[in-house]
Design a protein around this motif. Sequence first.
Motif, PDB file in Angstrom:
ATOM      1  N   ALA A 225      47.675  18.460  27.234  1.00 21.52           N
ATOM      2  CA  ALA A 225      47.626  19.331  28.422  1.00 21.52           C
ATOM      3  C   ALA A 225      46.369  20.197  28.480  1.00 21.52           C
ATOM      4  O   ALA A 225      45.877  20.495  29.568  1.00 21.52           O
ATOM      5  CB  ALA A 225      48.869  20.212  28.461  1.00 21.52           C
ATOM      6  N   SER A 226      45.840  20.610  27.312  1.00 19.88           N
ATOM      7  CA  SER A 226      44.674  21.498  27.354  1.00 19.88           C
ATOM      8  C   SER A 226      43.384  20.771  26.955  1.00 19.88           C
ATOM      9  O   SER A 226      42.404  21.407  26.590  1.00 19.88           O
ATOM     10  CB  SER A 226      44.910  22.721  26.456  1.00 19.88           C
ATOM     11  OG  SER A 226      45.128  22.301  25.119  1.00 19.88           O
ATOM     12  N   HIS A 227      43.419  19.438  27.013  1.00 23.33           N
ATOM     13  CA  HIS A 227      42.199  18.649  26.830  1.00 23.33           C
ATOM     14  C   HIS A 227      41.818  18.029  28.183  1.00 23.33           C
ATOM     15  O   HIS A 227      42.713  17.714  28.980  1.00 23.33           O
ATOM     16  CB  HIS A 227      42.405  17.522  25.801  1.00 23.33           C
ATOM     17  CG  HIS A 227      42.296  17.978  24.375  1.00 23.33           C
ATOM     18  ND1 HIS A 227      43.286  18.708  23.749  1.00 23.33           N
ATOM     19  CD2 HIS A 227      41.306  17.811  23.453  1.00 23.33           C
ATOM     20  CE1 HIS A 227      42.913  18.964  22.502  1.00 23.33           C
ATOM     21  NE2 HIS A 227      41.709  18.433  22.292  1.00 23.33           N
ATOM     22  N   PRO A 228      40.529  17.813  28.432  1.00 25.81           N
ATOM     23  CA  PRO A 228      40.128  17.249  29.728  1.00 25.81           C
ATOM     24  C   PRO A 228      40.311  15.743  29.759  1.00 25.81           C
ATOM     25  O   PRO A 228      39.371  14.989  29.971  1.00 25.81           O
ATOM     26  CB  PRO A 228      38.645  17.640  29.831  1.00 25.81           C
ATOM     27  CG  PRO A 228      38.186  17.718  28.414  1.00 25.81           C
ATOM     28  CD  PRO A 228      39.365  18.146  27.582  1.00 25.81           C
ATOM     29  N   ILE A 229      41.545  15.283  29.512  1.00 26.20           N
ATOM     30  CA  ILE A 229      41.819  13.845  29.490  1.00 26.20           C
ATOM     31  C   ILE A 229      43.107  13.554  30.264  1.00 26.20           C
ATOM     32  O   ILE A 229      43.935  14.445  30.471  1.00 26.20           O
ATOM     33  CB  ILE A 229      41.930  13.290  28.042  1.00 26.20           C
ATOM     34  CG1 ILE A 229      42.994  14.028  27.245  1.00 26.20           C
ATOM     35  CG2 ILE A 229      40.603  13.364  27.326  1.00 26.20           C
ATOM     36  CD1 ILE A 229      43.090  13.555  25.796  1.00 26.20           C
ATOM     37  N   THR A 230      43.237  12.304  30.638  1.00 21.64           N
ATOM     38  CA  THR A 230      44.430  11.867  31.375  1.00 21.64           C
ATOM     39  C   THR A 230      45.146  10.846  30.512  1.00 21.64           C
ATOM     40  O   THR A 230      44.506   9.952  29.960  1.00 21.64           O
ATOM     41  CB  THR A 230      44.002  11.219  32.707  1.00 21.64           C
ATOM     42  OG1 THR A 230      43.358  12.233  33.491  1.00 21.64           O
ATOM     43  CG2 THR A 230      45.194  10.680  33.477  1.00 21.64           C
ATOM     44  N   ALA A 231      46.460  11.002  30.384  1.00 21.88           N
ATOM     45  CA  ALA A 231      47.204  10.051  29.543  1.00 21.88           C
ATOM     46  C   ALA A 231      48.491   9.659  30.240  1.00 21.88           C
ATOM     47  O   ALA A 231      49.155  10.479  30.883  1.00 21.88           O
ATOM     48  CB  ALA A 231      47.498  10.658  28.176  1.00 21.88           C
TER      49      ALA A 231
ATOM     50  N   ASN B 208      43.929  24.885  22.208  1.00 23.52           N
ATOM     51  CA  ASN B 208      42.624  24.692  22.861  1.00 23.52           C
ATOM     52  C   ASN B 208      42.505  25.531  24.132  1.00 23.52           C
ATOM     53  O   ASN B 208      41.827  25.152  25.076  1.00 23.52           O
ATOM     54  CB  ASN B 208      42.407  23.211  23.183  1.00 23.52           C
ATOM     55  CG  ASN B 208      40.962  22.924  23.531  1.00 23.52           C
ATOM     56  OD1 ASN B 208      40.051  23.493  22.915  1.00 23.52           O
ATOM     57  ND2 ASN B 208      40.723  22.070  24.513  1.00 23.52           N
ATOM     58  N   THR B 209      43.220  26.671  24.164  1.00 25.87           N
ATOM     59  CA  THR B 209      43.216  27.531  25.352  1.00 25.87           C
ATOM     60  C   THR B 209      42.656  28.890  24.960  1.00 25.87           C
ATOM     61  O   THR B 209      43.180  29.522  24.038  1.00 25.87           O
ATOM     62  CB  THR B 209      44.671  27.684  25.872  1.00 25.87           C
ATOM     63  OG1 THR B 209      45.184  26.381  26.161  1.00 25.87           O
ATOM     64  CG2 THR B 209      44.740  28.555  27.105  1.00 25.87           C
TER      65      THR B 209
END
Length: 446
Positions: A112-118, A187-188
Amino acid sequence: MSHSNPPSPKRFTSGSALTGRVRVPGDKSISHRSIMLGALAAGETRVTGLLEGEDVLATAAAMRAMGASVERGDDGVWSVHGVGVGSLLQPQQALDMGNSGTSTRLLMGVVASHPITAMFTGDASLSKRPMGRVIDPLSQMGATFEASPGGTLPLMLRGISPAVPITYRLPVASAQVKSAVLLAGLNTAGVTTVIEPVPTRDHSERMLRGFGAQLEVGEEDGARVIRMHGEADLTPQDIVVPGDPSSAAFFVVAALLVPGSDLVIENVGLNPTRAALFDVLRDMGGRIEELDRREVGGEPVADLRVRHSVLTGIEVDPAVVPAMVDEFPVLFVAAALAQGTTTTSGLDELRVKESDRLTAMANALTLAGAKVEEREDGLVIEGSAGDPLPGTPEDAEVTTHLDHRIAMAMAVAGVASRYGIAVDDTAPIATSFPTFEALLASARSA
Ligand code: S3P
């Protein structure tokens, strides 16, 4: 993953007592977190005693798909080369979570707090389980979701960086939801706060601290308050995973129920947020002794000596539910052979586990000859006063609904039955305890 395994029916029958010594595999909750946190620490984390069950292997595969290296050495020690918080890569394929709710919910927090889509997918059991409980807080942090109807898998998660730190009060007592929010908080920037009115297993807090995250745990107005300082740098660790109390539970109950048993179960994790079953069984008259209490990997551990005992039914205090939430299926088996009535309540969460465990266990035990009343939030069981349950009628078998704990609980009922219990599918046992049947056989031939 278990959804691709063909059903493996088996009949569990009575026979010898359980004696000698057994060692159960590593704790599932701690194993998942070892891989996730190792993958988020820059450098090499080594994990001894990792549970090599399908659920944990699903977590390992997902972390590999996002850039970490997760490998088993010839000595059985696992090595995780992590990428660092914030540096996970975009997975190229859907993350197949198999049967594992813990992998799914905790990894949703990580992503959720990484700039990725899964894309998260899972088996028929996992695809029925509610994910709204993690979608809600993670949406507040800025992640976006496209879920299947009812907030279930398959679902697509678009993470965001920077995410927004939140203060979140848990509406359900769930360590998975708590952990998802804390992992997103890693990561926030700023402080992510989780308020926990009812304490749940605290492995995430212990391990995040162990990896060097700044995390404070306090109490306010009777609730636990956990504050996680974000943009953490995690330091790789050497981890020793203690034995899983939730796996030990099946051997503890089997030894209590089968006459003549005297079994030592080695290296059982006894974190107080996990170990309530053993206290409840002692209150019922179970002879369970702790030998050589010590610390392993920052967790209290002991060997448990368990002897056949005459059990008496009790009313189980709903306050202990979070500290034994996975152990009710096997407690119901103990209750079915106890003297008198056992009453349980406050078990609504059991309806959204790998199966609806209240209905599944009520049906399974009734088929095997026990007297069970199913209520909205618990079971009431009239024990047989030590008489073995008759077992399943010819041509009938209990249905496990892709739920490892239903299969193992009914296997235990089978070894304490008169004519045996047929279980429709033992394949799901491999999700959490691949050596269960071999260990059971070894304890009965020691
Ligand atoms: C787990 C939390 C519990 C438990 C599950 C493992 C964890 O789930 O049932 O087997 O490792 O955090 P809930 O958070 O749904 O209670």
